[in-house]
Design an enzyme around this catalytic site. Structure first.
Site, short mmCIF file in Angstrom:
data_model
loop_
_atom_site.label_atom_id
_atom_site.label_comp_id
_atom_site.label_asym_id
_atom_site.label_seq_id
_atom_site.Cartn_x
_atom_site.Cartn_y
_atom_site.Cartn_z
N LYS A 72 16.36 7.63 -46.26
CA LYS A 72 16.76 8.84 -45.57
C LYS A 72 18.10 8.59 -44.92
O LYS A 72 18.28 7.60 -44.20
CB LYS A 72 15.74 9.25 -44.49
CG LYS A 72 16.15 10.54 -43.78
CD LYS A 72 15.12 11.01 -42.78
CE LYS A 72 15.13 10.19 -41.52
NZ LYS A 72 14.27 10.78 -40.46
N ARG A 116 6.89 14.59 -39.49
CA ARG A 116 6.41 13.21 -39.66
C ARG A 116 6.49 12.45 -38.34
O ARG A 116 5.69 11.57 -38.05
CB ARG A 116 7.12 12.49 -40.79
CG ARG A 116 8.59 12.10 -40.62
CD ARG A 116 8.76 10.84 -39.83
NE ARG A 116 10.00 10.15 -40.10
CZ ARG A 116 10.68 9.48 -39.20
NH1 ARG A 116 10.32 9.49 -37.92
NH2 ARG A 116 11.77 8.82 -39.53
N ASN A 165 10.98 18.16 -17.81
CA ASN A 165 12.20 18.03 -18.60
C ASN A 165 13.39 17.95 -17.66
O ASN A 165 13.39 18.58 -16.59
CB ASN A 165 12.37 19.22 -19.55
CG ASN A 165 13.44 18.97 -20.60
OD1 ASN A 165 13.34 18.01 -21.37
ND2 ASN A 165 14.46 19.80 -20.64
N MET A 224 8.36 8.36 -28.23
CA MET A 224 8.85 8.79 -29.53
C MET A 224 10.36 9.01 -29.60
O MET A 224 10.90 9.32 -30.65
CB MET A 224 8.14 10.08 -29.93
CG MET A 224 6.62 9.99 -29.93
SD MET A 224 5.96 8.64 -30.94
CE MET A 224 6.55 9.13 -32.56
N THR A 226 12.96 6.78 -28.45
CA THR A 226 13.85 5.61 -28.51
C THR A 226 13.87 5.03 -29.92
O THR A 226 12.86 4.51 -30.40
CB THR A 226 13.41 4.55 -27.49
OG1 THR A 226 13.57 5.10 -26.17
CG2 THR A 226 14.25 3.30 -27.60
N GLY A 297 7.03 4.36 -30.99
CA GLY A 297 7.31 4.95 -32.29
C GLY A 297 8.80 5.09 -32.55
O GLY A 297 9.44 6.03 -32.09
#
Length: 326
Positions: A72, A116, A165, A224, A226, A297
């Site tokens: 990718k 994904r 946030n 998720m 980093t 992840g």
């Protein structure tokens, strides 16, 4: 000599071809294959190109069992949304014939990457979170966060979503998804994350946001955001308190959250376990209801390749792909 063809599946077709269930299954299987030594990722190339503040690179790998080889190419353009009205993450997947090296497919990678990535965190939540988890905490409210939230909500009988946030005006993105699922949403400050049973961090931060004292015993955290040297979403001390799992150890310790904990001497490489080992039954996973578990992840190329191969198969079967003779 047989005719060689290139299958093209453009970005616009992907949402109609790829479901969250299919993404979850592909990612769960490829994590298991990695832990079993049946598939491996190539070293990641990820660089600041000195133009538009962009990060660009390549993730690739080879799944011997599935016969899938590819890469990718893409990255993060932080000015896209403001200047072009398109998402900041842009990528394309290329698949190759492992027997000859010839290119076989090109697949739009943006929506695929979002699903994904969300699938990876939801696989970790399925296998590591407490079965009685009720409150889901979200740190980050951008484009990817909505995919994360939808996927996570399918793993447990959650009763509430809380969120934080840096830019609070984006929190309605999360509230809308929670409302669609029939759940209440509450904006909280960071210490309020102590109420969460599961926390997903999905930001582009280069400084820790979630601190160790923001996390209660028994929580599962899926980190998720980093995926580059220098990025950091959680305090390194949190990894020292947690049992740490990852998609791939080499990436976790070099470009994931573990890079900081290892640099600080708080954990060692052998303290990081592949999530696939839990899926395969080689590791017991969560040991108690008081244990903090953390999934680092970073995103591996094999996730993209497995999902892309599935997309190509469906697109060819239903006639929506463009097949070009070469």
């Amino acid at each position: 000599m047989s005719q060689h063809t290139l299958t093209i599946v453009p970005e616009g077709l992907i949402p109609d071809l790829l479901t969250r269930d299919a993404s979850f299954t592909a990612v769960e299987k490829v994590f298991a294959a990695m832990a079993a030594g049946e598939a491996y990722n190539f070293p990641v190339v990820r660089e600041a190109i000195g133009h538009e503040d962009a990060l660009y690179g390549f993730k690739g790998g080879f799944d011997r069992t599935g016969g899938v080889l590819g890469l990718k190419a893409g990255g993060y353009w932080p000015n896209n949304l403001d200047k072009q009205g398109i998402i900041n993450h842009q990528s394309t997947v290329c698949l190759f014939d492992p027997d000859t090296g010839r290119v076989t497919a090109m697949v739009g990678g943006n929506y695929l990457t979002a699903l994904r990535t969300a699938a990876a965190s939801s696989v970790s939540i399925k296998h590591l979170a407490r079965k009685d988890a009720k409150v889901l905490g979200m740190i980050g409210a951008g484009h990817q966060a909505t995919f994360q939230l939808r996927a996570a909500l399918e793993t447990h009988a959650f009763e509430k979503v809380i969120g934080w946030n840096l830019h609070p005006e984006m929190l309605p993105n999360l509230a809308k998804v929670a409302e669609e699922a029939g759940l209440p949403f509450e904006a909280v400050d960071l210490p309020g994350m102590r109420d969460a049973d599961v926390i997903i961090t999905i930001t582009s931060s280069f400084a820790p946001t979630l601190m160790a004292d923001h996390v209660s015993p028994g929580t599962h955290i899926a980190c998720m955001g980093t995926d580059t040297k220098g990025k950091q979403e959680v305090e390194a001390a949190l990894l020292a308190r947690a049992t740490v799992f990852c998609d791939e150890v080499a990436q976790s310790i070099s470009i994931g959250e573990a890079q900081h904990a290892i640099a600080s001497g708080l954990i060692k490489e052998q303290d990081v376990t592949q999530l696939g080992a839990v899926i395969n039954g080689a590791h017991k996973g969560r040991a108690s209801d008081e244990e903090i578990t953390l999934f680092d992840g970073t995103g591996v190329g094999l996730q993209d390749l497995a999902v892309s191969a599935a997309i190509v198969e469906v697109a060819v079967a239903n006639g929506t792909a463009t097949v070009v003779p070469l």
